[in-house]
Design a protein around this motif. Structure first.
Motif, PDB file in Angstrom:
ATOM      1  N   TYR A  80      -7.535   0.961  -6.432  1.00 50.80           N
ATOM      2  CA  TYR A  80      -7.791  -0.120  -5.473  1.00 50.80           C
ATOM      3  C   TYR A  80      -7.568  -1.475  -6.153  1.00 50.80           C
ATOM      4  O   TYR A  80      -7.647  -1.579  -7.383  1.00 50.80           O
ATOM      5  CB  TYR A  80      -9.244  -0.044  -4.978  1.00 50.80           C
ATOM      6  CG  TYR A  80      -9.524   1.233  -4.199  1.00 50.80           C
ATOM      7  CD1 TYR A  80      -9.209   1.317  -2.851  1.00 50.80           C
ATOM      8  CD2 TYR A  80     -10.082   2.346  -4.833  1.00 50.80           C
ATOM      9  CE1 TYR A  80      -9.452   2.484  -2.132  1.00 50.80           C
ATOM     10  CE2 TYR A  80     -10.319   3.514  -4.134  1.00 50.80           C
ATOM     11  CZ  TYR A  80     -10.003   3.586  -2.773  1.00 50.80           C
ATOM     12  OH  TYR A  80     -10.223   4.731  -2.076  1.00 50.80           O
ATOM     13  N   THR A 104      -6.824   7.372  -6.840  1.00 49.33           N
ATOM     14  CA  THR A 104      -6.536   6.225  -5.960  1.00 49.33           C
ATOM     15  C   THR A 104      -6.928   4.947  -6.706  1.00 49.33           C
ATOM     16  O   THR A 104      -8.034   4.851  -7.249  1.00 49.33           O
ATOM     17  CB  THR A 104      -7.333   6.331  -4.647  1.00 49.33           C
ATOM     18  OG1 THR A 104      -6.970   7.557  -4.013  1.00 49.33           O
ATOM     19  CG2 THR A 104      -7.019   5.177  -3.711  1.00 49.33           C
ATOM     20  N   ASP A 150       0.871  -1.175   0.000  1.00 43.57           N
ATOM     21  CA  ASP A 150       0.000   0.000   0.000  1.00 43.57           C
ATOM     22  C   ASP A 150       0.908   1.225   0.000  1.00 43.57           C
ATOM     23  O   ASP A 150       1.868   1.287   0.766  1.00 43.57           O
ATOM     24  CB  ASP A 150      -0.863   0.032   1.274  1.00 43.57           C
ATOM     25  CG  ASP A 150      -1.801  -1.162   1.355  1.00 43.57           C
ATOM     26  OD1 ASP A 150      -2.386  -1.528   0.307  1.00 43.57           O
ATOM     27  OD2 ASP A 150      -1.939  -1.731   2.451  1.00 43.57           O
ATOM     28  N   MET A 160      -3.179   0.533  -3.770  1.00 47.09           N
ATOM     29  CA  MET A 160      -3.327  -0.484  -2.729  1.00 47.09           C
ATOM     30  C   MET A 160      -2.653  -1.779  -3.187  1.00 47.09           C
ATOM     31  O   MET A 160      -2.577  -2.059  -4.389  1.00 47.09           O
ATOM     32  CB  MET A 160      -4.811  -0.763  -2.449  1.00 47.09           C
ATOM     33  CG  MET A 160      -5.634   0.476  -2.133  1.00 47.09           C
ATOM     34  SD  MET A 160      -5.036   1.351  -0.677  1.00 47.09           S
ATOM     35  CE  MET A 160      -5.644   3.001  -1.021  1.00 47.09           C
ATOM     36  N   THR A 161      -2.223  -2.578  -2.213  1.00 47.85           N
ATOM     37  CA  THR A 161      -1.595  -3.873  -2.522  1.00 47.85           C
ATOM     38  C   THR A 161      -2.510  -4.680  -3.443  1.00 47.85           C
ATOM     39  O   THR A 161      -3.702  -4.807  -3.165  1.00 47.85           O
ATOM     40  CB  THR A 161      -1.363  -4.669  -1.223  1.00 47.85           C
ATOM     41  OG1 THR A 161      -0.578  -3.869  -0.354  1.00 47.85           O
ATOM     42  CG2 THR A 161      -0.665  -5.987  -1.481  1.00 47.85           C
TER      43      THR A 161
END
Ligand code: AMP
Ligand code: MG
Length: 404
Positions: A75, A73, A52, A93-94
């Protein structure tokens, strides 16, 4: 008398691999893959974040410090909509795909976000391309082999097959193996033996060995040394892929197993093998209509003999049934830790302890009172093989061992 190698040969010629069958990955554990698989996609399918943080172009952070403009962002499960230009970043995000123009991820712990200005101040060590990410297809390319035929499926293979698009696989399944202990002297382990009785240790020991061999044990309890009872129990056992009988195969007047098996239509393949312990071993086959054959082993009653015979011969047969590429046990060469005096009128498989010292296997044969002395095997992790004859083997000599 048959040699151990001849017995192996007859087992391998007699036992036919079970036909391959399709199964789901939920059913595949402990099966052997019959048909190798290839990946139906790249792994990972996209350049993928492993942390992340912020997706960056490493050229923007040669010293590890920069203030970058945040675009969006991203996801896990979504896709980036904006490519990065110089001085730009996207929060990520991971597991999410990197945007075009990014070649690294800076973890969130090294980032200070300014919400008002929609920027992030990064302070970290110099960022190299590839940091905290996996490039598309770096693990596997589409069409690359994943699992080879002949592989025993463990949890990691099952997971890899799911990942690469093989939800249904072709396998050879483990056999069902019935266990029948015979002997009027036997009582179950939970009972206190009366005069002349002993506990039935072989049934649970075989159960455990069958599990270790990835097969499915079916315990049938104890058959008395009496023809009617024994033959009823044998009929039950002959429904499985394998039937293992314990005891009743040597020369005693109540050793009824070979004759009762033959009365049940089982064809003897061999009886008696030139080894110690385990000489009385019996092996046969029952051809059945509309299903594969049943393979039958009459194992000697003495617990150490039973254990050694399972490990050498039954396990080989189970592995042949599942079509393991190398079904026979492979010897490991080990040096004797001390002088050892062998006395045997047959090739002897002696309980032993193998240790690795500076990368070399060293073997210590253990004190034992023979094939009825199961306790002596508790500290053993192998058997050491000594040829027929009385001979002093000197410390340092290489001998064949078979690891348990
Ligand atoms: P047998 O082969 O039936 O003559 O048995 C040889 C020896 O093994 C005898 O001392 C038996 O009491 C012993 N034995 C046979 N079956 C078992 C068993 N299931 N568990 C422990 N010992 C056994
Ligand atoms: Mg007996």
């Amino acid at each position: 008398m048959l040699s151990v190698q001849e017995a192996f040969q007859l087992i391998l010629e007699t036992v036919k691999p079970s036909p391959p069958q399709d199964c789901s990955l939920f059913e595949g554990t402990h099966c052997v893959l019959a048909k190798g698989t290839v990946s139906d996609l790249n792994v990972p399918p996209f350049d993928k974040a492993l942390m992340d943080g912020f997706a960056v172009n490493s050229a923007d952070l040669p010293e590890g410090k920069a203030t970058l403009k945040i675009l969006e962002t991203i996801y896990a499960g979504s896709v980036p909509t904006l490519p990065l230009q110089a001085g730009q970043t996207s929060q990520i995000m991971t597991g999410a795909p990197l945007p075009a123009g990014a070649d690294a991820v800076v973890q969130i712990e090294h980032c200070r976000i300014n919400e008002e200005q929609q920027t992030v101040q990064i302070e970290t060590s110099p960022v190299a391309p590839g940091k905290n990410m996996l490039y598309r297809a770096s693990v596997l390319e589409t069409g690359a082999p994943v699992i080879e035929a002949g592989t025993l499926l463990r949890p990691q293979e099952i997971g890899a097959l799911a990942e690469t698009g093989s939800p249904t696989i072709s396998v050879r399944r483990p056999p069902s193996v019935s266990i029948l202990a015979t002997g009027d002297e036997l009582v179950p382990p939970e009972e206190s033996p009366q005069a002349g009785q002993i506990r039935n240790s072989n049934e649970v020991m075989l159960y455990s060995q069958i599990l270790q061999s990835h097969a499915r044990p079916i315990p049938l309890g104890i058959a008395r040394d009496e023809r009617t009872h024994l033959s009823e129990k044998i009929q039950e056992g002959l429904k499985s892929d394998f039937l293992l009988l314990s005891g009743g195969v040597s020369a005693g007047t109540l050793d009824l197993v070979p004759s009762e098996l033959q009365a049940a239509g089982v064809k003897q393949v061999f009886h008696k093998v030139n080894l110690k312990p385990g000489k009385p071993l019996w092996f046969g086959i029952l051809e059945r209509e509309n299903q594969g054959p049943c393979y039958i082993f009459g194992l000697p009653g003495n617990p150490v003999s039973s254990m050694v015979c399972f490990d050498l011969f039954v396990r080989t047969a189970i592995r042949q049934f599942m079509e393991f590429p190398a079904p026979k046990p492979a010897p490991v060469q080990a040096r004797l830790s001390a002088d050892f005096q062998s006395r045997g009128d047959r090739p002897t498989y002696h309980p032993a302890q193998v240790e690795w010292k500076s990368g070399e296997a060293v073997v210590t044969p253990l004190k034992t009172l023979g094939s009825a002395d199961l306790r002596s095997t508790v500290t053993a992790n192998a058997v050491a093989l000594f040829p027929t004859g009385n001979q002093l083997y000197q410390a340092g000599l290489q001998v064949d061992t078979f690891l348990w």
